[in-house]
Every structure is written in C-alpha cells, then in structure tokens.
Design a protein around this motif. Sequence first.
Motif, mmCIF file in Angstrom:
data_model
loop_
_atom_site.group_PDB
_atom_site.id
_atom_site.type_symbol
_atom_site.label_atom_id
_atom_site.label_comp_id
_atom_site.label_asym_id
_atom_site.label_seq_id
_atom_site.Cartn_x
_atom_site.Cartn_y
_atom_site.Cartn_z
ATOM 1 N N ARG A 111 0.816 -1.212 0.000
ATOM 2 C CA ARG A 111 0.000 0.000 0.000
ATOM 3 C C ARG A 111 0.856 1.271 0.000
ATOM 4 N NH1 ARG A 111 -5.564 -0.887 0.724
ATOM 5 N NH2 ARG A 111 -5.965 -2.931 -0.219
ATOM 6 N N LEU A 112 2.038 1.240 0.612
ATOM 7 C CA LEU A 112 2.947 2.394 0.525
ATOM 8 C C LEU A 112 3.448 2.570 -0.905
ATOM 9 C CD1 LEU A 112 4.985 1.945 3.819
ATOM 10 C CD2 LEU A 112 3.472 3.858 3.269
ATOM 11 N N THR B 270 1.140 -6.062 -5.709
ATOM 12 C CA THR B 270 0.398 -7.029 -4.917
ATOM 13 C C THR B 270 1.280 -7.541 -3.785
ATOM 14 O OG1 THR B 270 1.073 -8.828 -6.391
ATOM 15 C CG2 THR B 270 -1.042 -7.774 -6.852
ATOM 16 N N SER B 271 0.684 -8.322 -2.890
ATOM 17 C CA SER B 271 1.447 -8.949 -1.815
ATOM 18 C C SER B 271 0.820 -10.280 -1.458
ATOM 19 C CB SER B 271 1.507 -8.036 -0.583
ATOM 20 O OG SER B 271 0.213 -7.851 -0.016
ATOM 21 N N ALA B 272 1.588 -11.108 -0.748
ATOM 22 C CA ALA B 272 1.111 -12.428 -0.342
ATOM 23 C C ALA B 272 1.956 -12.908 0.826
ATOM 24 C CB ALA B 272 1.196 -13.417 -1.506
ATOM 25 N N GLY B 273 1.496 -13.970 1.473
ATOM 26 C CA GLY B 273 2.209 -14.522 2.619
ATOM 27 C C GLY B 273 2.581 -15.969 2.414
ATOM 28 N N THR B 274 3.714 -16.374 2.982
ATOM 29 C CA THR B 274 4.131 -17.770 2.898
ATOM 30 C C THR B 274 3.242 -18.658 3.771
ATOM 31 O OG1 THR B 274 5.767 -17.418 4.658
ATOM 32 C CG2 THR B 274 6.523 -17.173 2.372
ATOM 33 N N HIS B 275 2.690 -18.088 4.831
ATOM 34 C CA HIS B 275 1.706 -18.764 5.690
ATOM 35 C C HIS B 275 0.599 -17.758 6.001
ATOM 36 C CE1 HIS B 275 5.393 -21.136 6.261
ATOM 37 N NE2 HIS B 275 4.581 -22.164 6.511
ATOM 38 N N ALA B 276 -0.112 -17.385 4.976
ATOM 39 C CA ALA B 276 -1.021 -16.242 5.063
ATOM 40 C C ALA B 276 -2.231 -16.517 5.942
ATOM 41 C CB ALA B 276 -1.490 -15.842 3.667
ATOM 42 N N VAL B 277 -2.706 -15.439 6.576
ATOM 43 C CA VAL B 277 -4.000 -15.436 7.252
ATOM 44 C C VAL B 277 -5.021 -15.110 6.155
ATOM 45 C CG1 VAL B 277 -5.357 -14.470 9.138
ATOM 46 C CG2 VAL B 277 -2.858 -14.594 9.340
ATOM 47 N N VAL B 278 -5.334 -16.111 5.335
ATOM 48 C CA VAL B 278 -6.068 -15.881 4.093
ATOM 49 C C VAL B 278 -7.391 -15.170 4.357
ATOM 50 C CG1 VAL B 278 -7.161 -16.982 2.116
ATOM 51 C CG2 VAL B 278 -4.984 -17.858 2.984
ATOM 52 N N GLY B 279 -7.594 -14.070 3.643
ATOM 53 C CA GLY B 279 -8.814 -13.290 3.789
ATOM 54 C C GLY B 279 -8.786 -12.303 4.936
ATOM 55 N N GLU C 234 -3.269 -6.270 10.286
ATOM 56 C CA GLU C 234 -3.158 -6.193 11.736
ATOM 57 C C GLU C 234 -3.368 -4.733 12.139
ATOM 58 O OE1 GLU C 234 -1.533 -5.882 15.676
ATOM 59 O OE2 GLU C 234 -0.933 -4.741 13.911
ATOM 60 N N PRO C 235 -4.171 -4.455 13.184
ATOM 61 C CA PRO C 235 -4.573 -3.074 13.485
ATOM 62 C C PRO C 235 -3.420 -2.096 13.697
ATOM 63 C CG PRO C 235 -5.984 -4.601 14.654
ATOM 64 C CD PRO C 235 -4.915 -5.430 14.016
ATOM 65 N N SER C 236 -2.370 -2.512 14.396
ATOM 66 C CA SER C 236 -1.248 -1.586 14.615
ATOM 67 C C SER C 236 -0.528 -1.274 13.316
ATOM 68 C CB SER C 236 -0.271 -2.172 15.637
ATOM 69 O OG SER C 236 -0.858 -2.238 16.919
ATOM 70 N N SER C 237 -0.335 -2.284 12.470
ATOM 71 C CA SER C 237 0.300 -2.039 11.174
ATOM 72 C C SER C 237 -0.582 -1.161 10.293
ATOM 73 C CB SER C 237 0.588 -3.363 10.458
ATOM 74 O OG SER C 237 1.713 -4.004 11.000
ATOM 75 N N ALA C 238 -1.898 -1.368 10.372
ATOM 76 C CA ALA C 238 -2.824 -0.543 9.587
ATOM 77 C C ALA C 238 -2.742 0.914 10.027
ATOM 78 C CB ALA C 238 -4.245 -1.067 9.734
ATOM 79 N N ALA C 239 -2.645 1.135 11.342
ATOM 80 C CA ALA C 239 -2.551 2.504 11.855
ATOM 81 C C ALA C 239 -1.253 3.168 11.415
ATOM 82 C CB ALA C 239 -2.660 2.496 13.379
ATOM 83 N N VAL C 240 -0.162 2.411 11.469
ATOM 84 C CA VAL C 240 1.136 2.952 11.031
ATOM 85 C C VAL C 240 1.093 3.260 9.540
ATOM 86 C CG1 VAL C 240 3.568 2.371 10.675
ATOM 87 C CG2 VAL C 240 2.476 1.883 12.873
ATOM 88 N N LEU C 241 0.531 2.356 8.763
ATOM 89 C CA LEU C 241 0.411 2.574 7.322
ATOM 90 C C LEU C 241 -0.340 3.861 7.026
ATOM 91 C CD1 LEU C 241 0.512 1.727 4.324
ATOM 92 C CD2 LEU C 241 -1.530 0.341 4.755
ATOM 93 N N GLY D 93 -0.662 6.449 8.905
ATOM 94 C CA GLY D 93 0.160 7.581 9.305
ATOM 95 C C GLY D 93 1.272 7.896 8.322
ATOM 96 N N LEU D 94 1.701 6.882 7.565
ATOM 97 C CA LEU D 94 2.755 7.070 6.569
ATOM 98 C C LEU D 94 2.202 7.437 5.194
ATOM 99 C CD1 LEU D 94 5.060 4.063 7.544
ATOM 100 C CD2 LEU D 94 5.577 6.492 7.860
ATOM 101 N N GLY D 95 0.877 7.549 5.097
ATOM 102 C CA GLY D 95 0.277 7.992 3.843
ATOM 103 C C GLY D 95 -0.337 6.896 3.002
ATOM 104 N N GLY D 96 -0.388 5.658 3.520
ATOM 105 C CA GLY D 96 -1.002 4.560 2.789
ATOM 106 C C GLY D 96 -2.429 4.321 3.242
ATOM 107 N N ASP D 97 -3.153 3.501 2.509
ATOM 108 C CA ASP D 97 -4.560 3.241 2.793
ATOM 109 C C ASP D 97 -4.765 1.752 3.048
ATOM 110 O OD1 ASP D 97 -7.282 3.056 2.961
ATOM 111 O OD2 ASP D 97 -7.696 4.014 1.036
ATOM 112 N N PRO D 98 -5.098 1.347 4.284
ATOM 113 C CA PRO D 98 -5.288 -0.069 4.581
ATOM 114 C C PRO D 98 -6.665 -0.596 4.216
ATOM 115 C CG PRO D 98 -5.550 1.211 6.585
ATOM 116 C CD PRO D 98 -5.178 2.193 5.494
ATOM 117 N N ARG D 99 -7.577 0.263 3.827
ATOM 118 C CA ARG D 99 -8.962 -0.156 3.602
ATOM 119 C C ARG D 99 -9.073 -1.176 2.473
ATOM 120 N NH1 ARG D 99 -11.794 5.548 2.818
ATOM 121 N NH2 ARG D 99 -9.911 5.731 1.527
ATOM 122 N N GLY D 100 -9.872 -2.208 2.715
ATOM 123 C CA GLY D 100 -10.154 -3.202 1.692
ATOM 124 C C GLY D 100 -9.096 -4.263 1.515
#
Length: 217
Positions: free
Chosen positions: A22-23, A42-51, A55-62, A64-71
């Motif tokens: 998102r950044l 795009t992004s993906a995980g090796t052991h993803a929490v699919v769907g 994570e709320p703290s990472s979303a808040a930091v994102l 604050g840095l100018g990115g959009d976590p929505r969706g």
Amino acid sequence: MDAVRILFVCTGNICRSPMAERLTRAHLDEVLGARASTVSVTSAGTHAVVGGEMEPSSAAVLAGLGGDPRGFRARQLTAGMAESADLVLTMTRNHRRSVLKLAPRTMFRTYTLREAADLLQDVDVDRLPGMEGTDGQPPALVRALGQQRGTRRRGDREQDDVFDPIGHRESVHQDVGEMIVEALYPLLDALCAERAPVAAPQDDDTQWIVPTRFRVA
C-alpha cells in the motif's frame, strides 16, 4: 497491460508485505499520476491469514505514513504469483528461500527488500532506460540488481531482514514501517524515473537526459 509487476512477500500477509504494497501504491500514485496504473502491486504470505485484514497496529502505522489499509485481504503465496512478477521483494531471507522453492526460475527477480536497497547503491541508475518497452523482459533495474548480487560480502547480508512486528506494541510496527519506507522509496524512484533518449547535435549517439529526481519521503 502492466509495464511492471511487483510482488511483496512476508509470513502472514497482514503486517509487513501489505504495508509495503500500500505504501508503494500511494507513492506511485503521487509520482506517476495516471501512469501509476501501468504498475501492478500485490502482496502475499508464505503462511497467510487468508482473507484477513491488516493487523490493526500495522494498519494505523500505514495510514500515518500515507497509505490506505482499507479493503486489504491477505492472500497465500503461490508459484504463479512469483512467476508472473517482474520483481519479488520479500521481507526476510527465509521468505526469499520460500519464494525460490516455489518458483526457482525467479532467482534473479527475487530479493529481500533491504538487499535490493543495498544493491541499488552500486547501480548507476542514471544510465538505465526507463520501465517502458521491456518487451517481456524484467525491467533494466532488476537486471542491474542481479549483476550486483555476487559482489556482496557475507556480512552485508546480516542486515537484509525486516523483522516481524506481530504481537508487539505499536511503536515496533512504526519502526518496521519506517524501515520499509527507507528501503522502498529509493527503489521505486529508480524503477519509475523517466529517461528520454535525445540525439546529440554533433553525431548520432544517444544521450540520456534525466529530470529532477522524485521526492523521497
């Protein structure tokens, strides 16, 4: 058709790789305007929490840095995702190994984010063509990173990982976000800078004129 396809990889795809995704999108939208749509991110995980959402703290930091976590929704890494990407940027060396186990032919397109940023310091970016006209080949910047990889000392590789903030307080997520920005933005600016070939008046040689560099926040 996308000119460049970038894939970020971490473990659960709810902290580090979505922050990078998102950044990247926000930064490209700012510096490229309408042309940003030619870059797939795009992004993906090796052991993803699919769907899962970010994570709320990472979303808040994102945010604050100018990115959009929505969706955002987490996805599981597949071989097809890696094979279709022009550049795969992982958060750790273990993630890089996981990508290469799934898609061995992506070796020269797969780096940890901080590894790529370190290699970039030895690339003469001003001499590279822009991202247009790759004709199905990886962007020139990606090929240049591959040429530099063999020159790194083993000690340089100890700093290649972006640590996992999951389960830590928000200040740790902030540190991780800032670490991602520091490595990411110079790579994006190098990848997307416009360079136009212009014929020199004295002969037929081509010279590269490079405009003012994009802002690095």
